[in-house]
Design a protein around this motif. Structure first.
Motif, PDB file in Angstrom:
ATOM      1  N   LYS A 274       0.829  -1.204   0.000  1.00 47.12           N
ATOM      2  CA  LYS A 274       0.000   0.000   0.000  1.00 47.12           C
ATOM      3  C   LYS A 274       0.864   1.254   0.000  1.00 47.12           C
ATOM      4  O   LYS A 274       0.542   2.263  -0.650  1.00 47.12           O
ATOM      5  N   GLU A 275       1.976   1.195   0.714  1.00 41.83           N
ATOM      6  CA  GLU A 275       2.888   2.343   0.793  1.00 41.83           C
ATOM      7  C   GLU A 275       3.912   2.351  -0.335  1.00 41.83           C
ATOM      8  O   GLU A 275       4.811   3.194  -0.354  1.00 41.83           O
ATOM      9  N   ASN A 276       3.779   1.388  -1.263  1.00 46.79           N
ATOM     10  CA  ASN A 276       4.731   1.246  -2.383  1.00 46.79           C
ATOM     11  C   ASN A 276       6.155   1.018  -1.912  1.00 46.79           C
ATOM     12  O   ASN A 276       7.122   1.330  -2.616  1.00 46.79           O
ATOM     13  N   SER A 277       6.302   0.472  -0.713  1.00 46.91           N
ATOM     14  CA  SER A 277       7.637   0.148  -0.201  1.00 46.91           C
ATOM     15  C   SER A 277       8.196  -1.100  -0.860  1.00 46.91           C
ATOM     16  O   SER A 277       9.417  -1.290  -0.924  1.00 46.91           O
ATOM     17  N   ILE A 278       7.301  -1.962  -1.335  1.00 49.34           N
ATOM     18  CA  ILE A 278       7.713  -3.128  -2.114  1.00 49.34           C
ATOM     19  C   ILE A 278       6.808  -3.224  -3.334  1.00 49.34           C
ATOM     20  O   ILE A 278       5.618  -2.921  -3.269  1.00 49.34           O
ATOM     21  N   THR A 279       7.392  -3.606  -4.454  1.00 48.06           N
ATOM     22  CA  THR A 279       6.643  -3.835  -5.691  1.00 48.06           C
ATOM     23  C   THR A 279       7.233  -5.056  -6.372  1.00 48.06           C
ATOM     24  O   THR A 279       8.259  -5.600  -5.944  1.00 48.06           O
ATOM     25  N   GLU A 280       6.602  -5.456  -7.463  1.00 50.76           N
ATOM     26  CA  GLU A 280       7.091  -6.621  -8.203  1.00 50.76           C
ATOM     27  C   GLU A 280       8.509  -6.406  -8.700  1.00 50.76           C
ATOM     28  O   GLU A 280       9.293  -7.367  -8.801  1.00 50.76           O
ATOM     29  N   ASP A 281       8.866  -5.164  -8.983  1.00 48.77           N
ATOM     30  CA  ASP A 281      10.201  -4.860  -9.508  1.00 48.77           C
ATOM     31  C   ASP A 281      11.161  -4.359  -8.436  1.00 48.77           C
ATOM     32  O   ASP A 281      12.337  -4.113  -8.726  1.00 48.77           O
ATOM     33  N   ASN A 282      10.665  -4.202  -7.223  1.00 55.63           N
ATOM     34  CA  ASN A 282      11.518  -3.660  -6.163  1.00 55.63           C
ATOM     35  C   ASN A 282      11.240  -4.363  -4.838  1.00 55.63           C
ATOM     36  O   ASN A 282      10.275  -4.050  -4.140  1.00 55.63           O
ATOM     37  N   VAL A 283      12.075  -5.314  -4.504  1.00 52.79           N
ATOM     38  CA  VAL A 283      11.941  -6.039  -3.240  1.00 52.79           C
ATOM     39  C   VAL A 283      13.167  -5.778  -2.361  1.00 52.79           C
ATOM     40  O   VAL A 283      13.490  -6.584  -1.475  1.00 52.79           O
ATOM     41  N   GLY A 284      13.813  -4.660  -2.619  1.00 56.33           N
ATOM     42  CA  GLY A 284      15.038  -4.340  -1.877  1.00 56.33           C
ATOM     43  C   GLY A 284      14.818  -4.217  -0.384  1.00 56.33           C
ATOM     44  O   GLY A 284      15.660  -4.655   0.410  1.00 56.33           O
ATOM     45  N   LEU A 285      13.685  -3.635   0.021  1.00 56.46           N
ATOM     46  CA  LEU A 285      13.406  -3.496   1.443  1.00 56.46           C
ATOM     47  C   LEU A 285      13.321  -4.860   2.115  1.00 56.46           C
ATOM     48  O   LEU A 285      13.865  -5.065   3.215  1.00 56.46           O
ATOM     49  N   LEU A 286      12.646  -5.810   1.448  1.00 63.95           N
ATOM     50  CA  LEU A 286      12.555  -7.162   2.007  1.00 63.95           C
ATOM     51  C   LEU A 286      13.931  -7.807   2.102  1.00 63.95           C
ATOM     52  O   LEU A 286      14.244  -8.495   3.081  1.00 63.95           O
ATOM     53  N   GLU A 287      14.748  -7.599   1.094  1.00 65.58           N
ATOM     54  CA  GLU A 287      16.103  -8.157   1.122  1.00 65.58           C
ATOM     55  C   GLU A 287      16.876  -7.623   2.320  1.00 65.58           C
ATOM     56  O   GLU A 287      17.522  -8.394   3.051  1.00 65.58           O
ATOM     57  N   ASP A 288      16.824  -6.314   2.523  1.00 55.96           N
ATOM     58  CA  ASP A 288      17.559  -5.714   3.639  1.00 55.96           C
ATOM     59  C   ASP A 288      17.080  -6.259   4.977  1.00 55.96           C
ATOM     60  O   ASP A 288      17.890  -6.550   5.876  1.00 55.96           O
ATOM     61  N   ILE A 289      15.777  -6.410   5.114  1.00 55.69           N
ATOM     62  CA  ILE A 289      15.210  -6.878   6.390  1.00 55.69           C
ATOM     63  C   ILE A 289      15.577  -8.327   6.652  1.00 55.69           C
ATOM     64  O   ILE A 289      16.007  -8.689   7.755  1.00 55.69           O
TER      65      ILE A 289
END
Length: 512
Positions: free
Chosen positions: A142-157
């Motif tokens: 919802k906050e656009n923190s993760i998208t299909e093309d951007n999972v960098g936040l999940l990787e860092d966590i």
């Protein structure tokens, strides 16, 4: 069966957590505002029909969804099976590998990891309280923190919280860089669909005498009883994840695993609940044979055994809570055996009321029973888990009415150190002989007696139990049974060899 009746039958087989999982998986194919109002499988199916995503002529999307959430037994209602769906996914699948990757993360993250992830995320307090991991993922999207093309936040966590689960994200990215998104990721066959059975091609020479009868361990009467929507029920649901074998443990790795400490002052408690008389269901003839065998074997292994008989649903809960409240600090492990009728994910009290297996196990998580933290907790269930079978004239079912609702799924707690030994896979009958006891419990006792002195660990023993039971058949060679172990054990569990030999007349070589 017409299309709507088929959908209704599938809805009867879904629990509350299943609906939430299906809603999450459909976020890319249905409008999110439509999903917010969905509270049941029927409502979700209607939305899919309205959007022409499923129809009487094409309902593969529904099969795909059931496959992903591991409801393989319900695929039979669609006239298909796991293997067929898996084969057709590359060219018919509609759920993106991104959505499946997120769902797989949610299924494997532990309760402790969830807390650490929430701590790291810059969410407002209202977005952190009483949230499942699926809720967390939805908020991030919802906050656009993760998208299909951007999972960098999940990787860092996950680098900080769970490097093992980081592999799921890495495999998704690798797959996306090389293959079309519609192709099912290879890792999902390892994580979503772990091998839970042993395929047997040979015929068993040991068959039941034609003069004997097999009894199906099935529920007598199932009352419609919705899961309680109180805080306690919700907390239990949030602590639990779908049943699966630990996908990270391979035979090679297991050889190097540490051993659980089995050298404390006492081996542990063993609770045996033997329900054989019911208010409406048929008497479970032969259950005393199972209870006696379990008592003798676990006493021989050094446990303090208590057998209780014919407990109602609330009495089962009270007895479980009594053992949860005991001091296990000087004990190596805990064992609970339940012999009764059952349905998918539940066992039946003598009052014909259901008790969720996951609720029973949840009383022994580290937060509920601190003195058993880091110690193995073993549960063995002899009960039907559904209605599928190939009946013959030599078989009678304990059930007097068809199953109307399936509200629970057999789950093990996300926390480590649990083992659940089920007599049969989800959706199927389990068999019990009137005088000789059940196929599963007798095979379990026999193999414990034979393999503990050889220094075999519990998972090797249960693998042998799987094989022995899979080779069993009724007198007409029609009925078969496949047990199903699941676990979150982190070490090898090897019972110390008792000082005295086991009496050979307890578990006979020819016991079922």
């Amino acid at each position: 069966m017409d299309f709507n009746s088929m959908l209704l039958s599938i809805d009867d087989g879904l629990g509350r957590e299943d609906i939430e999982a299906l809603k999450f998986l459909c976020r890319d194919v249905l409008r999110k505002n439509k999903l917010l109002s969905v509270r049941s499988g029927q409502e979700l199916f209607q939305q899919l029909k309205t959007e022409d995503l499923i129809s009487e002529d094409d309902f593969f999307l529904l099969a795909e969804l059931l496959y992903i959430i591991n409801h393989h037994s319900l695929l039979r209602d669609l006239g298909t099976n796991k293997e067929n769906v898996q084969k057709d996914l590359p060219h018919q699948g509609k759920i993106s590998s991104y959505r499946r990757m997120l769902y797989e993360l949610s299924e494997n993250v532990t309760g402790d990891d969830e807390k650490r992830i929430l701590f790291l995320l810059p969410f407002q307090k209202k977005h952190k309280e009483n949230k499942t991991f699926l809720d967390v993922l939805c908020q991030l999207e919802k906050e656009n923190s993760i998208t299909e093309d951007n999972v960098g936040l999940l990787e860092d966590i996950f680098k900080k919280v769970s490097p093992d689960l980081l592999k799921i994200i890495e495999k998704y990215k690798e797959r996306e860089n090389n293959l079309q998104p519609s192709a099912p990721p290879e890792y999902e066959h390892e994580l979503i669909n772990p091998p839970l059975s042993i395929q047997v091609s040979s015929k068993n020479n040991e068959s039941w005498n034609e003069e004997t009868e097999d009894l199906i361990e099935h529920i007598g009467t199932i009352h419609e009883e919705a899961e309680k929507e109180d805080d306690k029920s919700g907390n239990i649901d949030n602590q639990l994840s779908d049943l699966r074998l630990n996908p990270e443990i391979t035979p090679q790795a297991s050889l190097k695993m540490e051993l659980y400490d089995m050298n404390r002052k006492h081996r542990g408690y063993c609770l045996i609940i033997d329900n054989y008389i019911f208010a409406k269901g048929k008497r479970r003839e032969g259950s005393d044979k199972d209870a006696g065998a379990l008592r003798d074997v676990f006493k021989w292994l050094g446990l303090d055994v208590e057998i209780v008989e014919n407990l109602g649903s609330e009495e089962i809960r009270d007895r479980i809570k009594k053992f949860k409240s005991k001091d296990h600090s000087e004990r190596d492990c805990f064992v609970c055996c339940i012999l009764t009728h059952g349905e998918s994910g539940t066992v039946l009290g003598s009052d014909d009321e259901e008790v969720s297996i996951r609720e029973i196990m949840s009383y022994f998580t580290p937060t509920s029973c601190l003195s058993l933290a880091l110690k193995p907790k073993l549960f063995f269930i002899q009960a039907c888990q559904g209605r599928y079978t190939h009946p013959s004239s030599k078989v009678e079912a304990d059930a007097t009415v068809p199953v109307e609702h399936k509200k629970y799924i057999v789950n093990v707690p996300k926390e480590a150190d649990f083992l659940l030994g089920m007599s049969t896979v989800d959706g199927y009958f389990a068999y019990r002989h009137r005088t000789e006891g059940s196929w599963y419990i007798q095979a379990l006792c026999k193999n414990l007696v034979e393999m503990v002195p050889r220094g075999e660990d519990i998972l090797s023993i249960l693998t042998k139990v799987n094989k022995d039971v899979s080779l069993k058949e009724d007198s007409e060679g029609i009925l078969k049974q496949m047990p199903q172990p699941s676990y979150t054990l982190l070490k090898k569990l090897i019972f110390p060899v008792p000082n005295v030999p086991f009496k050979p007349n307890i578990c006979q070589e020819n016991s079922p």
